[in-house]
Design a protein around this motif. Structure first.
Motif, PDB file in Angstrom:
ATOM      1  N   TRP A  15     -51.370  49.461  86.849  1.00 57.83           N
ATOM      2  CA  TRP A  15     -51.225  50.874  86.498  1.00 57.83           C
ATOM      3  C   TRP A  15     -50.415  51.643  87.532  1.00 57.83           C
ATOM      4  CZ3 TRP A  15     -56.351  53.068  84.135  1.00 57.83           C
ATOM      5  CH2 TRP A  15     -56.618  52.402  82.951  1.00 57.83           C
ATOM      6  N   LEU A  16     -50.089  51.028  88.663  1.00 58.53           N
ATOM      7  CA  LEU A  16     -49.341  51.706  89.714  1.00 58.53           C
ATOM      8  C   LEU A  16     -47.998  52.221  89.212  1.00 58.53           C
ATOM      9  CD1 LEU A  16     -49.301  52.560  92.648  1.00 58.53           C
ATOM     10  CD2 LEU A  16     -48.350  50.320  93.196  1.00 58.53           C
ATOM     11  N   ALA A  17     -47.376  51.515  88.296  1.00 63.03           N
ATOM     12  CA  ALA A  17     -46.093  51.947  87.749  1.00 63.03           C
ATOM     13  C   ALA A  17     -46.216  53.223  86.922  1.00 63.03           C
ATOM     14  CB  ALA A  17     -45.484  50.839  86.894  1.00 63.03           C
ATOM     15  N   ARG A  18     -47.447  53.601  86.566  1.00 60.43           N
ATOM     16  CA  ARG A  18     -47.659  54.803  85.769  1.00 60.43           C
ATOM     17  C   ARG A  18     -47.946  56.032  86.626  1.00 60.43           C
ATOM     18  NH1 ARG A  18     -51.124  53.479  80.517  1.00 60.43           N
ATOM     19  NH2 ARG A  18     -49.715  55.005  79.638  1.00 60.43           N
ATOM     20  N   VAL A  19     -47.838  55.891  87.955  1.00 63.19           N
ATOM     21  CA  VAL A  19     -48.096  57.000  88.869  1.00 63.19           C
ATOM     22  C   VAL A  19     -46.768  57.561  89.362  1.00 63.19           C
ATOM     23  CG1 VAL A  19     -49.151  57.654  91.061  1.00 63.19           C
ATOM     24  CG2 VAL A  19     -50.288  55.995  89.590  1.00 63.19           C
ATOM     25  N   CYS A  20     -46.600  58.870  89.269  1.00 58.12           N
ATOM     26  CA  CYS A  20     -45.382  59.527  89.730  1.00 58.12           C
ATOM     27  C   CYS A  20     -45.296  59.413  91.250  1.00 58.12           C
ATOM     28  CB  CYS A  20     -45.390  60.995  89.316  1.00 58.12           C
ATOM     29  SG  CYS A  20     -43.971  61.932  89.958  1.00 58.12           S
ATOM     30  N   ALA A  21     -44.155  58.937  91.750  1.00 60.77           N
ATOM     31  CA  ALA A  21     -43.956  58.783  93.191  1.00 60.77           C
ATOM     32  C   ALA A  21     -43.857  60.134  93.894  1.00 60.77           C
ATOM     33  CB  ALA A  21     -42.698  57.972  93.459  1.00 60.77           C
TER      34      ALA A  21
END
Length: 48
Positions: A15-21
């Motif tokens: 799910w890390l790819a779904r978090v805005c940097a």
């Protein structure tokens, strides 16, 4: 209740790819190319 009594849980690491940097908000809609919260561009490339 002992810690070994139940199954381990938690959110999957994928799910890390779904978090805005930029702002850290969770990206609900994968079809968007920008963050719903802050407007930052989202993509599959790594950002510094």
């Amino acid at each position: 209740m002992d810690e070994t009594d139940g199954p381990e849980g938690g959110d999957p690491a994928c799910w890390l790819a779904r978090v805005c940097a930029d702002c850290g908000s969770f990206r609900e809609e994968l079809s968007l190319d920008h963050c719903q919260n802050c407007g930052a561009p989202l993509g599959d490339e790594e950002r510094d």
